[in-house]
Design a protein around this motif. Structure first.
Motif, PDB file in Angstrom:
ATOM      1  N   GLY A   1       5.843  10.651 -18.125  1.00  0.00           N
ATOM      2  CA  GLY A   1       5.830   9.053 -18.914  1.00  0.00           C
ATOM      3  C   GLY A   1       7.139   8.348 -19.006  1.00  0.00           C
ATOM      4  O   GLY A   1       6.960   7.701 -19.930  1.00  0.00           O
ATOM      5  N   GLY A   2       8.013   8.546 -18.164  1.00  0.00           N
ATOM      6  CA  GLY A   2       9.145   8.054 -18.570  1.00  0.00           C
ATOM      7  C   GLY A   2      10.149   8.857 -19.328  1.00  0.00           C
ATOM      8  O   GLY A   2      11.278   8.329 -19.513  1.00  0.00           O
ATOM      9  N   TYR A   3       9.776   9.923 -19.941  1.00  0.00           N
ATOM     10  CA  TYR A   3      10.609  10.877 -20.828  1.00  0.00           C
ATOM     11  C   TYR A   3      10.941  11.967 -20.174  1.00  0.00           C
ATOM     12  O   TYR A   3      10.103  12.761 -19.395  1.00  0.00           O
ATOM     13  CB  TYR A   3       9.667  11.514 -22.195  1.00  0.00           C
ATOM     14  N   ARG A   4      12.395  12.184 -20.248  1.00  0.00           N
ATOM     15  CA  ARG A   4      13.004  13.293 -19.628  1.00  0.00           C
ATOM     16  C   ARG A   4      12.798  14.515 -20.429  1.00  0.00           C
ATOM     17  O   ARG A   4      13.085  14.775 -21.803  1.00  0.00           O
ATOM     18  CB  ARG A   4      14.383  13.181 -19.409  1.00  0.00           C
ATOM     19  N   LEU A   5      12.265  15.601 -20.040  1.00  0.00           N
ATOM     20  CA  LEU A   5      11.926  16.667 -20.797  1.00  0.00           C
ATOM     21  C   LEU A   5      13.154  17.780 -20.538  1.00  0.00           C
ATOM     22  O   LEU A   5      13.504  18.335 -19.693  1.00  0.00           O
ATOM     23  CB  LEU A   5      10.549  17.508 -20.452  1.00  0.00           C
ATOM     24  N   LEU A   6      13.540  18.326 -21.966  1.00  0.00           N
ATOM     25  CA  LEU A   6      14.681  18.950 -22.201  1.00  0.00           C
ATOM     26  C   LEU A   6      14.433  20.528 -22.416  1.00  0.00           C
ATOM     27  O   LEU A   6      15.541  21.294 -22.156  1.00  0.00           O
ATOM     28  CB  LEU A   6      15.675  18.305 -23.110  1.00  0.00           C
ATOM     29  N   GLY A   7      13.156  20.864 -23.050  1.00  0.00           N
ATOM     30  CA  GLY A   7      12.936  22.011 -23.233  1.00  0.00           C
ATOM     31  C   GLY A   7      11.731  22.244 -23.877  1.00  0.00           C
ATOM     32  O   GLY A   7      10.936  21.153 -24.273  1.00  0.00           O
ATOM     33  N   ARG A   8      11.331  23.329 -24.325  1.00  0.00           N
ATOM     34  CA  ARG A   8      10.206  23.697 -25.127  1.00  0.00           C
ATOM     35  C   ARG A   8      10.185  23.891 -26.528  1.00  0.00           C
ATOM     36  O   ARG A   8      11.094  24.555 -27.102  1.00  0.00           O
ATOM     37  CB  ARG A   8       9.311  24.964 -24.383  1.00  0.00           C
ATOM     38  N   LEU A   9       9.346  22.985 -27.264  1.00  0.00           N
ATOM     39  CA  LEU A   9       9.251  23.436 -28.608  1.00  0.00           C
ATOM     40  C   LEU A   9       8.290  24.437 -29.157  1.00  0.00           C
ATOM     41  O   LEU A   9       8.295  24.790 -30.137  1.00  0.00           O
ATOM     42  CB  LEU A   9       9.094  22.051 -29.308  1.00  0.00           C
ATOM     43  N   GLY A  10       7.065  24.556 -28.464  1.00  0.00           N
ATOM     44  CA  GLY A  10       6.055  25.315 -28.611  1.00  0.00           C
ATOM     45  C   GLY A  10       4.962  25.152 -27.670  1.00  0.00           C
ATOM     46  O   GLY A  10       4.917  24.412 -26.645  1.00  0.00           O
ATOM     47  N   GLU A  11       3.822  26.185 -27.886  1.00  0.00           N
ATOM     48  CA  GLU A  11       2.588  26.270 -26.805  1.00  0.00           C
ATOM     49  C   GLU A  11       1.570  26.734 -27.587  1.00  0.00           C
ATOM     50  O   GLU A  11       1.624  27.435 -28.774  1.00  0.00           O
ATOM     51  CB  GLU A  11       3.064  27.109 -25.671  1.00  0.00           C
TER      52      GLU A  11
END
Length: 541
Positions: free
Chosen positions: A15-25
């Protein structure tokens, strides 16, 4: 909050947001740290197997609409969402701070003002969440984060979307964390589980914060569940009056627990243990007092037609004031100047009338209302939907901005922020279609610079049912308009003040759709006009 690297199967952009890492699942998807135009955000993405289920996608869409209405009182603000994306997602404020479990593990149980800050902050968040018709269902220490010392509750946005009709997401998976579940959550048929379950979880969270253990803690999950169902809570280590308040929230019978706003009232009225203990937290004090005021207003005004008081509640609670000035100079075709920034500009939208949110759209881009062009234009510009015909050689008399296909039945309220950007333009809120509220036509609220009218639109004629002279909309500024339809009565307020009340013809009530439009008065072949719309929401009463 720990950040894990992205995995090979994870997207790098959504959605136009660059994903940098995982915060949770979780069972329904993953939460990523994202980077957007205004900084870091938390992006919650739904698993592909869930997104492919039409029923789940519909529930997710509904809950996103509700989540947008939660005032950011001790909650992570909802910033963006797209339920229609191939990978549905929700974007919320990224709270860069430790969670309550980490704080207690590092420093031990809290006491004094710190403990009361947690108690009041989480109760404030629940008041805001429940006021928007959302149930959290997984309130626990890891979902309470600290931002500059102020507690903020997270993960409320899609909690009920994961489980809208039962207590399970799958036959073997229960929504929530067992140690924080209310007794009714363990029932086979838990469709009646409501906000009281969140209040029960509040009591366990506060007890954990003050003692370092949960009040029904046992050696195994089955034993813990048995204690929740049959035993009184162990509240040793909590001092009065907080101990007595927590004990009330842990009643086995949901009906005996206070509501979230009643809980907040108890916490704010405990003498020396209340607001004085929050001396270092003006933001928390403001949020708690605003949430309490809003909660009481909502309870008093539900299913009422006292529109003056309802409007004051909107203005007093959120500062959604009208009259924010717009640039009044000539505009280029297809553009409109954005409103002057103010504290209210970023405030969450919240309507006090109507518990059931049906449709919500900030009108910042193509969504439930769509870009269209037919003798004029409906387009998204400057964070608003702008309808205009001033670039057309042969302008149409009225420019309709088609809304969602969702049908509305029965009593309801429509709220939308309107600005008349040219002197002769009018903004219309339509209840449209041959099967609409009136039996053989439609009706519309017509908002002009010098008047407000109610039209009864038949198949081949139009009657003016009521007309009130007013120049409240003539200043080219943004104004919050609310239209209430109750039985056959239509009541219109602007910025909380009543401007028109009239009855529709005595015809059978049917379902239909809501559209928005722009028209010019008087209309000529060279008539030019434009209006803007923002933050439309439709609620059932």
């Amino acid at each position: 909050m720990p950040i894990e690297p992205l995995r090979s199967a994870d997207p790098t952009e959504l959605g136009g947001y660059r994903l940098l890492g995982r915060l949770g699942e979780g069972g329904m998807g993953a939460v990523y740290l994202g980077e957007g135009p205004n900084g870091r955000v938390a992006v919650k993405a739904i698993r592909a197997e869930m997104a492919s289920q039409p029923e789940f996608r519909g529930r997710f869409r509904s809950e996103v609409n509700r989540a947008r209405q939660v005032p950011s009182f001790c909650t992570a603000a909802v910033l963006d969402a797209d339920p229609e994306s191939e990978t549905p997602y929700l974007v919320v404020e990224y709270v860069d701070g430790p969670n309550l479990a980490e704080v207690v593990a590092a420093r031990g149980p809290l006491s004094g003002g710190e403990l009361y800050s947690v108690a009041i902050g989480v109760a404030t968040a629940l008041t805001a969440i429940h006021g928007a018709g959302v149930i959290h269902r997984d309130l626990k220490p890891r979902n309470v984060l600290f931002s500059l010392g102020t507690p903020k509750v997270i993960d409320f946005g899609i909690a009920r979307a994961f489980d809208a009709t039962s207590n399970h997401t799958r036959t073997d998976q229960m929504v929530g964390t067992l140690a924080y579940m209310a007794p009714e959550r363990f029932e086979t048929d838990a469709r009646g589980v409501g906000p009281a379950a969140d209040v029960f979880a509040w009591g366990i969270v506060v007890a954990y914060a003050g003692t370092g253990r949960t009040p029904f803690q046992a050696d195994s999950q089955p034993a813990t569940a048995a204690r929740i169902l049959t035993q009184p809570p162990d509240l040793r280590g909590l001092s009065s009056p907080l101990r007595e308040i927590v004990d009330r929230t842990l009643a086995k019978d949901p009906a005996k627990r206070p509501s979230a706003v009643e809980l907040l009232e108890l916490l704010l009225d405990t003498g020396s243990h209340s607001m004085q203990d929050l001396g270092g937290g003006p933001e928390l004090r403001r949020a708690a007092l605003a949430a309490r005021a809003g909660g009481h207003r909502k309870r008093r005004r539900r299913r009422t037609l006292t529109v003056v008081a309802a409007g004051v509640a909107v203005l007093g609670l959120l500062g959604l004031i009208g009259g924010r000035k717009l640039a009044t100079g000539s505009q280029e075709a297809g553009t409109a100047a954005p409103p002057t920034p103010s504290a209210a500009a970023s405030a969450p939208l919240y309507s006090p009338i109507g518990a059931g949110l049906l449709i919500s759209d900030p009108l910042t881009r193509d969504g439930q209302w769509h870009r269209s062009s037919d003798g004029g234009v409906c387009e998204f510009s400057g964070g608003r939907m702008v309808a205009y015909n001033d670039d057309s050689e042969f302008p149409a008399e009225e420019i309709y901005c088609d809304g969602p296909a969702d049908k509305i039945t029965g009593d309801h309220a429509v709220a939308v922020t309107v600005a008349l950007l040219t002197p002769t333009s009018c903004a219309n809120v339509w209840f449209w279609g041959a099967d609409r509220i009136t039996e053989d036509g439609s009706f519309a609220v017509v908002l002009c610079g010098g008047k407000v009218e109610l039209w009864d639109q038949k198949e081949d004629s139009r009657d003016t049912l009521a007309k009130e002279a007013t120049k409240v909309l003539a200043d080219r500024a943004e104004h919050r308009v609310q239209v209430l339809v109750e039985d056959k009565t239509v009541a219109v307020t602007v910025d909380g003040a009543p401007v028109l009340t009239a009855d529709l013809p005595a015809r059978s009530r049917k379902s239909g759709q809501v559209w928005l439009s722009m028209r010019n008065e008087p209309f000529t072949e060279t008539a030019k006009g434009r209006v803007s719309f923002q933050n439309v929401e439709i609620r059932e009463l």
